[in-house]
Enzyme design. Structure first.
Site, short mmCIF file in Angstrom:
data_model
loop_
_atom_site.label_atom_id
_atom_site.label_comp_id
_atom_site.label_asym_id
_atom_site.label_seq_id
_atom_site.Cartn_x
_atom_site.Cartn_y
_atom_site.Cartn_z
N GLY A 146 0.83 -1.21 0.00
CA GLY A 146 0.00 0.00 0.00
C GLY A 146 0.86 1.25 0.00
O GLY A 146 1.91 1.28 0.63
N ARG A 174 0.85 -4.92 -6.25
CA ARG A 174 1.04 -6.25 -5.66
C ARG A 174 1.52 -7.16 -6.80
O ARG A 174 1.17 -6.94 -7.95
CB ARG A 174 -0.28 -6.78 -5.08
CG ARG A 174 -1.11 -5.71 -4.37
CD ARG A 174 -0.97 -5.70 -2.87
NE ARG A 174 -1.77 -4.60 -2.32
CZ ARG A 174 -1.59 -4.06 -1.13
NH1 ARG A 174 -0.66 -4.49 -0.33
NH2 ARG A 174 -2.36 -3.09 -0.71
N ASP A 210 4.94 -5.30 5.82
CA ASP A 210 5.16 -6.68 6.21
C ASP A 210 5.36 -7.63 5.02
O ASP A 210 6.34 -8.38 4.96
CB ASP A 210 3.90 -7.06 6.99
CG ASP A 210 4.07 -8.30 7.77
OD1 ASP A 210 5.10 -8.42 8.44
OD2 ASP A 210 3.17 -9.16 7.68
N THR A 227 4.32 2.26 5.74
CA THR A 227 2.93 1.81 5.83
C THR A 227 2.20 2.66 6.86
O THR A 227 2.76 2.95 7.92
CB THR A 227 2.82 0.31 6.21
OG1 THR A 227 1.47 0.01 6.58
CG2 THR A 227 3.73 -0.07 7.37
N ASP A 236 -0.18 1.84 8.67
CA ASP A 236 -0.72 1.04 9.78
C ASP A 236 0.18 1.03 11.02
O ASP A 236 -0.29 0.72 12.12
CB ASP A 236 -0.93 -0.42 9.35
CG ASP A 236 -1.93 -0.55 8.22
OD1 ASP A 236 -2.62 0.45 7.94
OD2 ASP A 236 -1.99 -1.62 7.61
N ASP A 240 2.29 -1.17 11.79
CA ASP A 240 2.18 -2.51 12.37
C ASP A 240 3.45 -3.34 12.23
O ASP A 240 3.40 -4.57 12.22
CB ASP A 240 0.99 -3.26 11.72
CG ASP A 240 1.14 -3.39 10.22
OD1 ASP A 240 2.02 -2.72 9.65
OD2 ASP A 240 0.38 -4.16 9.62
N ARG A 242 -5.88 -2.67 9.38
CA ARG A 242 -5.74 -4.10 9.05
C ARG A 242 -5.21 -4.91 10.24
O ARG A 242 -4.07 -5.33 10.30
CB ARG A 242 -4.81 -4.27 7.85
CG ARG A 242 -5.04 -5.60 7.14
CD ARG A 242 -4.17 -5.75 5.94
NE ARG A 242 -2.76 -5.56 6.25
CZ ARG A 242 -1.79 -5.73 5.38
NH1 ARG A 242 -2.05 -6.07 4.16
NH2 ARG A 242 -0.54 -5.53 5.73
P1 ATP Z 1 0.83 -2.94 3.35
O1 ATP Z 1 1.15 -3.16 4.80
O2 ATP Z 1 0.66 -1.51 3.03
O3 ATP Z 1 -0.27 -3.80 2.80
P2 ATP Z 1 2.72 -4.84 2.37
O4 ATP Z 1 4.17 -4.71 2.03
O5 ATP Z 1 2.41 -5.71 3.57
O6 ATP Z 1 2.15 -3.38 2.52
P3 ATP Z 1 1.61 -6.86 0.58
O7 ATP Z 1 0.65 -6.71 -0.54
O8 ATP Z 1 1.28 -7.78 1.69
O9 ATP Z 1 1.93 -5.38 1.10
O10 ATP Z 1 3.01 -7.37 -0.04
C1 ATP Z 1 3.63 -6.69 -1.13
C2 ATP Z 1 4.21 -7.69 -2.09
O11 ATP Z 1 5.24 -8.45 -1.45
C3 ATP Z 1 3.26 -8.73 -2.63
O12 ATP Z 1 2.47 -8.25 -3.71
C4 ATP Z 1 4.22 -9.83 -3.10
O13 ATP Z 1 4.74 -9.54 -4.37
C5 ATP Z 1 5.34 -9.73 -2.08
N1 ATP Z 1 5.19 -10.81 -1.08
C6 ATP Z 1 4.36 -10.83 0.01
N2 ATP Z 1 4.45 -12.01 0.66
C7 ATP Z 1 5.36 -12.75 -0.02
C8 ATP Z 1 5.91 -14.07 0.13
N3 ATP Z 1 5.53 -14.87 1.14
N4 ATP Z 1 6.82 -14.49 -0.77
C9 ATP Z 1 7.22 -13.71 -1.79
N5 ATP Z 1 6.74 -12.46 -2.00
C10 ATP Z 1 5.83 -11.98 -1.13
#
Ligand code: ATP
Length: 323
Positions: free
Chosen positions: A14, A75, A106, A129, A131, A133, A175
């Protein structure tokens, strides 16, 4: 011993206000250290498709005050597969990138951790982020701005709530993390916060009702975290209706993600961007830059991902004492 000459930078997950300030800081700190910088567009998606272009000090001028991310975010399902990550690695080799800075949450660090181990590739993360978190850092880029957006919105809602003597439920993002709701409630003088970390949402609701909301006499504002655990503002509203109340629901939604970053977020992003380059040059890898007691720290990805960041339960007492 690594000899990093070119770094790649991407934003993922995000968007959060302050990501641009972080991109600027990473780029300028890298160039200050005579490194080349390449922007990877749309997070891991661009790593996978090869959407990678050189950027420099000029590219990142006049962006410190803008929300969102100039290099876009997305994503990427392909990055979750070994084949997808192989293609991403091939693109990094093709572009002569020998170090990576990833800005996200995360999920972004989970992907970075897997990839970094698989290809023994130097990666440093910057927590971006709203959040807040992420374990291992007191705060994340975007959180302060989102908090300020929330209190500005609640200040406006309060005018109507008090004029009409109404009960308002305001749903905020998070979230499954109650930082925005709890601190948003304290900062806006709300009567209560319903957060996912306190699993018994019925009790939170009961406590709030017992505490002094009298039907159609007082105005009241309750801040609710969006979450399956809390049921969100709509879920709480339905429960309150069963008890004879007539709550009004406002869901703040994506308004919380955008806007010009606050001074705190710009400073945090600038410090973390510089620290990320210093860490890469210092041969650190698979770590997230964090801030604890106003000092920069290095947190292994594994630690940041695995642990849940606890909310300070004492803040609930503060809210209760003051409401
Ligand atoms: P936010 O907290 O704002 O949602 P985020 O970094 O947690 O941000 P995610 O959509 O959960 O956002 O993860 C971003 C990208 O990281 C995913 O689209 C994916 O490409 C990659 N990713 C997440 N988990 C994995 C995993 N277990 N293995 C490989 N790539 C991953």
């Amino acid at each position: 011993m690594y000899n990093i000459k070119t770094i790649g930078v991407l934003t993922s997950g995000g968007d959060a206000p302050g990501m641009n300030a972080a991109i600027r800081a990473v780029t300028r700190a890298a160039m200050y250290n005579n490194l080349q910088v390449k922007a990877i567009y749309r997070g891991y998606k661009g790593l996978f498709t090869g959407e990678i272009y050189p950027i420099d000090n000029e590219t990142v001028s006049n962006i410190i005050h803008h929300g969102g991310t100039i290099i876009k975010t997305a994503r990427c399902v392909e990055f979750r597969t070994p084949e997808g990550r192989k293609q991403a690695y091939d693109n990094l080799v093709k572009e002569n990138i020998d170090g990576l800075v990833v800005i996200g949450g995360d999920g972004t660090f989970t992907g970075a951790s897997v990839f970094g181990m698989e290809y023994n590739f130097p990666i440093v993360g910057i927590p971006g982020t709203i959040d807040n978190d992420l374990y291992g850092t007191d705060t994340t880029i975007g959180y302060d701005t989102a908090l300020n957006t929330i209190i500005q919105a609640i200040d406006k809602i309060r005018d109507t709530a008090s004029s009409h003597e109404r009960l308002f439920l305001v749903e905020v993002m998070g979230r499954d993390a109650g930082f925005l709701a709890l601190n948003g409630a304290i900062a806006s003088g709300a009567e209560a916060a319903i957060i996912p970390e306190i699993k018994t949402e019925e009790d939170q609701l009961e406590a709030f009702i017992q505490h002094g909301f009298h039907k159609s006499k007082n105005s009241s504002i309750v801040v609710v975290s969006e979450s399956e655990i809390t049921g969100g503002a709509m879920g709480i509203a339905n429960k309150l209706k069963e008890k004879g109340y007539t709550p009004h629901v406002t869901i703040l939604g994506h308004i919380q993600r955008g806007g010009s970053p606050t001074a705190n977020d710009r400073i945090l992003a600038s410090r973390m961007g510089v620290a990320a380059i210093e860490a890469l040059l210092d041969e650190q890898r698979c770590i997230m830059i964090g801030i604890v007691n106003n000092e920069i720290v290095h947190v292994p990805f594994k630690k940041a991902i695995k642990n849940e960041k606890p909310v300070n339960k004492y803040l609930l007492d503060v809210l209760n004492f003051l409401s």
